[in-house]
Design a protein around this motif. Structure first.
Motif, PDB file in Angstrom:
ATOM      1  N   ASN A  10      -5.838  14.054  10.443  1.00  0.00           N
ATOM      2  CA  ASN A  10      -4.498  14.811  10.356  1.00  0.00           C
ATOM      3  C   ASN A  10      -3.716  14.948   9.087  1.00  0.00           C
ATOM      4  OD1 ASN A  10      -4.429  15.965  13.355  1.00  0.00           O
ATOM      5  ND2 ASN A  10      -4.537  13.653  13.659  1.00  0.00           N
ATOM      6  N   LEU A  17      -4.358   0.705   7.887  1.00  0.00           N
ATOM      7  CA  LEU A  17      -5.095   0.197   7.066  1.00  0.00           C
ATOM      8  C   LEU A  17      -6.183   0.989   6.395  1.00  0.00           C
ATOM      9  CD1 LEU A  17      -5.556  -3.135   8.352  1.00  0.00           C
ATOM     10  CD2 LEU A  17      -4.296  -2.887   6.438  1.00  0.00           C
ATOM     11  N   LEU A  45      -5.927   4.336   6.435  1.00  0.00           N
ATOM     12  CA  LEU A  45      -5.426   5.191   5.378  1.00  0.00           C
ATOM     13  C   LEU A  45      -5.231   4.810   3.899  1.00  0.00           C
ATOM     14  CD1 LEU A  45      -4.027   7.895   5.053  1.00  0.00           C
ATOM     15  CD2 LEU A  45      -1.763   6.688   5.332  1.00  0.00           C
ATOM     16  N   LEU A  46      -4.908   3.395   3.862  1.00  0.00           N
ATOM     17  CA  LEU A  46      -4.944   2.774   2.602  1.00  0.00           C
ATOM     18  C   LEU A  46      -6.194   2.516   1.839  1.00  0.00           C
ATOM     19  CD1 LEU A  46      -2.273   0.243   3.311  1.00  0.00           C
ATOM     20  CD2 LEU A  46      -2.041   2.316   2.094  1.00  0.00           C
ATOM     21  N   VAL A  47      -7.397   1.763   2.776  1.00  0.00           N
ATOM     22  CA  VAL A  47      -8.356   1.432   2.232  1.00  0.00           C
ATOM     23  C   VAL A  47      -9.472   2.141   3.371  1.00  0.00           C
ATOM     24  CG1 VAL A  47     -10.043  -0.587   1.734  1.00  0.00           C
ATOM     25  CG2 VAL A  47      -7.628  -0.775   1.432  1.00  0.00           C
ATOM     26  N   ARG A  48     -10.192   3.148   2.852  1.00  0.00           N
ATOM     27  CA  ARG A  48     -11.060   3.788   3.966  1.00  0.00           C
ATOM     28  C   ARG A  48     -12.125   2.891   4.580  1.00  0.00           C
ATOM     29  NH1 ARG A  48      -9.321   9.063   2.710  1.00  0.00           N
ATOM     30  NH2 ARG A  48      -7.327   8.502   2.444  1.00  0.00           N
ATOM     31  N   ALA A  60       4.478   1.568   5.539  1.00  0.00           N
ATOM     32  CA  ALA A  60       3.938   2.425   4.807  1.00  0.00           C
ATOM     33  C   ALA A  60       4.283   3.876   4.925  1.00  0.00           C
ATOM     34  CB  ALA A  60       2.383   2.030   4.744  1.00  0.00           C
ATOM     35  N   ARG A  92       5.139   6.736   2.833  1.00  0.00           N
ATOM     36  CA  ARG A  92       4.185   6.977   1.708  1.00  0.00           C
ATOM     37  C   ARG A  92       3.062   7.543   1.963  1.00  0.00           C
ATOM     38  NH1 ARG A  92       4.219   1.964  -1.855  1.00  0.00           N
ATOM     39  NH2 ARG A  92       2.544   2.943  -3.127  1.00  0.00           N
ATOM     40  N   ALA A 143       1.972  10.586   2.678  1.00  0.00           N
ATOM     41  CA  ALA A 143       1.624  11.605   2.101  1.00  0.00           C
ATOM     42  C   ALA A 143       1.001  11.629   0.642  1.00  0.00           C
ATOM     43  CB  ALA A 143       2.853  12.643   2.015  1.00  0.00           C
ATOM     44  N   ASP A 144       1.573  10.414   0.302  1.00  0.00           N
ATOM     45  CA  ASP A 144       1.235  10.106  -1.200  1.00  0.00           C
ATOM     46  C   ASP A 144      -0.368   9.597  -1.029  1.00  0.00           C
ATOM     47  OD1 ASP A 144       3.684  10.759  -1.769  1.00  0.00           O
ATOM     48  OD2 ASP A 144       4.169   8.738  -2.343  1.00  0.00           O
ATOM     49  N   PHE A 145      -0.735   8.822  -0.249  1.00  0.00           N
ATOM     50  CA  PHE A 145      -2.006   8.199   0.036  1.00  0.00           C
ATOM     51  C   PHE A 145      -3.066   9.090   0.416  1.00  0.00           C
ATOM     52  CE2 PHE A 145       0.423   4.304   0.770  1.00  0.00           C
ATOM     53  CZ  PHE A 145       0.364   3.656  -0.420  1.00  0.00           C
TER      54      PHE A 145
END
Lengths: 432, 291
Positions: free
Chosen positions: B99, B195, B197-200, B283, B286, B288-290
């Motif tokens: 999303n 997680l 989102l940060l590391v796929r 998190a 942030r 949208a930034d990631f």
């Protein structure tokens, strides 16, 4: 900083629709994805910084229409994202009063699998509307979008124009207090764009606040009283539309010249052929001050100048210029023989040299990129043969500041309106 | 506390959650021809597959003292329970990335995403439990199976013994079990969504881990079997094993879950939700930034 802080009328925080103070956005560029995790968990600093927006002060009062302009990458969109609250600022703060609806990118806020109808419901719910409020506006949104049967198909099957229709219909019909638009409108067709402009005007008349980003200086000038010019993440200037668009145009002209002459400095990748008896050694466009340029304003005079030199004897060289739109459409071609008063250059011999200059009273083209092609042909033979033919000899841009007319070309015209009534007959005329 | 924040946000965005859940369920039940029927057929298909593999290929028997109808119901209940958990965990893991278009480009309350996935999965679980109830009534009351234990035979205490199927007052603990179950799964969902989102890579890891976890949970074999072989710790450390066991007791045999089990479940559900929402909200600003 103080000039920026001067802000809009009064600048009292309470009366502002949007108030931003020392607003900056720093994007962190991580070398490895795992560094993102370390950063979130332990504030480790294994990233490079990129400041998309820096120290911006804004004070937008209720009911005003504000334009944000600037070159690509100037930070306009990043600023809008901060103002709407999609991203959070790295420094400073934003205060927004009222419901804010935004139309930032094509298809933004749509779920590709949902149908148009479902996306409308979704967006209304996201904007915090109750089911009753949604039901009340639903039909109006559907009608405005003119999507017909497509309203019941998943939006992933939509064309970009349809996305814009749906997006604008939602954003403009949900009665936001503040409407933020990021040049999405340029995609729609002429009819829908007209409708959007009407709707925007209605919204403005209702005293709502509109913030919009555009490259279309004409639109900005006609709609906004206050304009913010951004460059490299900073507010370069803010002030009345006249004053700021003027600065922008000057900069755009300088930048355009710089960019286009860079293109010409490199070796041309376009074909050049011919027998070479005569060579065109220099080719340029001049503005009304007779300074070389690559940017011409619609309706203004300009000229084309070239220098030539004969290497061998040639019976009847004829100089011509073709004008093209960048998609290859041939717009105009002329030479010095096809005229009512033709010029006969006659035979040239080695060592001859000279100049050709073409003066044009007004640039008839509207906004956009164009190019010129040089035709130097020998007309002494049964079929003219190329002496020096150069495709894309010069690329230039036309800037249209006033946007007085629509379409491809500007047609100078005089208008006359007559009204006959019981109080007599009146005639209204406009020469320009 | 992030729980409170989540609670308020979900209340505020209830219409939005409803929207997503409706769309999700509609897609599942109305979009397909068999629709509603799939939520019965799917677990039955996996039931048939696993029964075939375990009973006919591997020749392992659940128990000598329990009739087949009961074993099938126990497996079925295990499958739908596990299915709900697996659905929440694996769908939540990808939900923020999927999303991204909403999170990145509009002001969107992303915390509703794992929540709607959980609600939707809970709804499917309820349908599955409906079929469990139906099966219990049929095999427990309409056509009760006879006790297969030979007369006079006393099974080892470690072995599952015959018990008649029963719908009893223990059904009253169902809401509590559901709450603990979904709380635990959703907590993991929030954690993994962040997680991933940060590391796929987390997504790939999750899908592998879910399969391993399933086989570590006594769904297709009785708990006693693992204990016999000395792997009791696998079951003792696995909250899903406690849950499946508690569900079976309460819904099939009329046993109230022991307070100890409930306390343990409450603890893991709390820890999971606390950790998950904590990381999520840490998190969130942030996201949208990631993306």
């Amino acid at each position: 900083m103080s000039t920026q802080n001067a802000g809009l009328a009064g600048g009292r925080e309470r009366s502002s629709a949007i108030y931003a103070e020392n607003l900056s956005k720093c994007y962190r560029i991580y070398r490895k994805p795992i560094h993102r995790l370390w950063d979130v968990l332990f504030q480790s600093r294994s990233y490079e910084e990129f400041w998309a927006v820096r120290n911006v002060y804004l004070d937008i009062p209720h009911g005003s229409t504000v334009g944000i302009i600037g070159e690509n990458g100037a930070g306009k969109s990043s600023l809008l994202k901060l103002l709407t609250g999609i991203t959070s600022p790295s420094t400073g703060r934003v205060e927004v009063q009222g419901r804010i609806a935004s139309l930032l990118e094509l298809g933004a806020g749509f779920h590709p699998e949902f149908t148009g109808r479902e996306n409308i419901r979704l967006n209304c719910a996201i904007l915090g509307m109750t089911p009753e409020e949604t039901a009340e506006r639903f039909q109006r949104i559907v009608d405005f979008s003119e999507l017909g049967d497509f309203i019941d198909r998943p939006v992933k099957t939509y064309s970009s124009g349809m996305y814009v229709r749906l997006g604008f219909s939602v954003a403009a019909t949900v009665d936001p207090d503040i409407l933020v638009i990021d040049e999405a409108l340029s995609v729609g067709d002429e009819h829908f764009r007209g409708k959007c402009t009407n709707r925007l005007n209605e919204i403005r008349e209702q005293g709502k606040t509109v913030v919009f980003v555009s490259h279309d200086i004409g639109a900005v000038k006609s709609m906004c009283k206050w304009v913010v010019l951004m460059d490299q993440g900073k507010v370069l200037e803010q002030g009345t539309a006249e004053q700021v668009t003027d600065t922008y145009l000057k900069r755009a002209k300088a930048r355009g010249n710089e960019r286009l002459s860079m293109v010409h400095r490199g070796k041309s990748e376009y074909p050049r052929w011919g027998t070479g008896e005569v060579e065109v050694t220099h080719f340029e466009m001049l503005d009304e001050q007779r300074a070389p340029t690559h940017v011409i304003q619609t309706g203004r005079p300009y000229s084309i100048r070239m220098q030539w030199k004969a290497h061998r004897e040639c019976a009847n060289p004829v100089f011509g210029v073709g004008l093209y739109r960048t998609d290859g459409t041939y717009l105009n071609g002329s030479n010095h023989q096809w005229r009512e008063q033709p010029i006969e250059l006659q035979r040239v011999v080695p060592g001859d040299a000279g100049e050709v200059e073409i003066f044009v009273e007004r640039m008839p083209l509207q906004h956009g990129p164009y190019y010129l092609t040089l035709f130097l042909y020998d007309h002494s033979k049964p079929a003219p043969t190329a002496i020096d033919h150069r495709e894309h000899v010069l690329t230039f841009e036309v800037l249209d500041v006033d946007r007085a007319q629509h379409g491809l070309i500007q047609v100078p015209s005089r208008w006359k309106l007559t009204r006959r009534g019981p109080s007599g007959t009146s005639e209204l005329e406009s020469a320009r | 506390m992030e729980f409170v924040r989540l609670y308020h946000s979900l209340r505020r965005h209830a219409p939005l959650v409803k929207n997503f859940v409706e769309k999700d369920l509609k897609g599942r039940y109305i979009g397909s021809t068999a629709g509603f029927f799939w939520s019965l057929v799917n677990p039955l298909l996996s039931l048939a597959t696993y029964t075939f593999v375990f009973s006919f290929v591997l020749k392992s028997r659940w128990s000598d003292f329990q009739p087949d109808s009961e074993v099938v119901l126990m497996m079925y209940l295990g499958i739908v329970t596990w299915g709900c958990h697996a659905e929440i965990v694996s769908r939540c893991t990808g939900t923020l990335v999927e999303n991204g278009n909403l999170i990145k480009k509009i002001v969107f309350p992303s915390e509703i995403l794992p929540a709607y996935v959980s609600v939707s999965a809970l709804f499917n679980l309820l349908i599955g439990l409906g079929f469990v109830l139906l099966g219990t009534l049929v095999f427990g009351y309409a056509f009760p199976a006879a006790d297969p234990t030979p007369p006079g035979w006393i099974p080892e205490p470690s072995e599952p013994a015959f018990e008649p199927l029963r719908v009893g007052l223990s059904y009253l603990t169902l809401p509590l079990l559901l709450a603990l179950h979904v709380g635990f799964s959703a907590g993991l969902g929030y954690l993994l969504a962040t997680l991933n989102l940060l590391v796929r890579d987390v997504g790939h890891f999750t899908s592998a881990f879910i399969t391993i976890w399933m086989f570590g949970t006594p769904i297709f074999y009785p708990q006693s079997l693992v204990r016999e072989r000395g792997y009791g710790w696998v079951v003792d450390l696995n909250p899903m094993a406690w849950l499946v066991d508690a569900y079976r007791g309460a819904l099939l045999f009329g046993h109230f879950p022991s307070p100890l089990v409930l306390a343990k479940l409450a603890l893991v559900a709390f820890v999971s939700l606390w950790l998950g929402t904590r990381l999520f909200f840490k998190a969130r600003h942030r996201f949208a930034d990631f993306l």
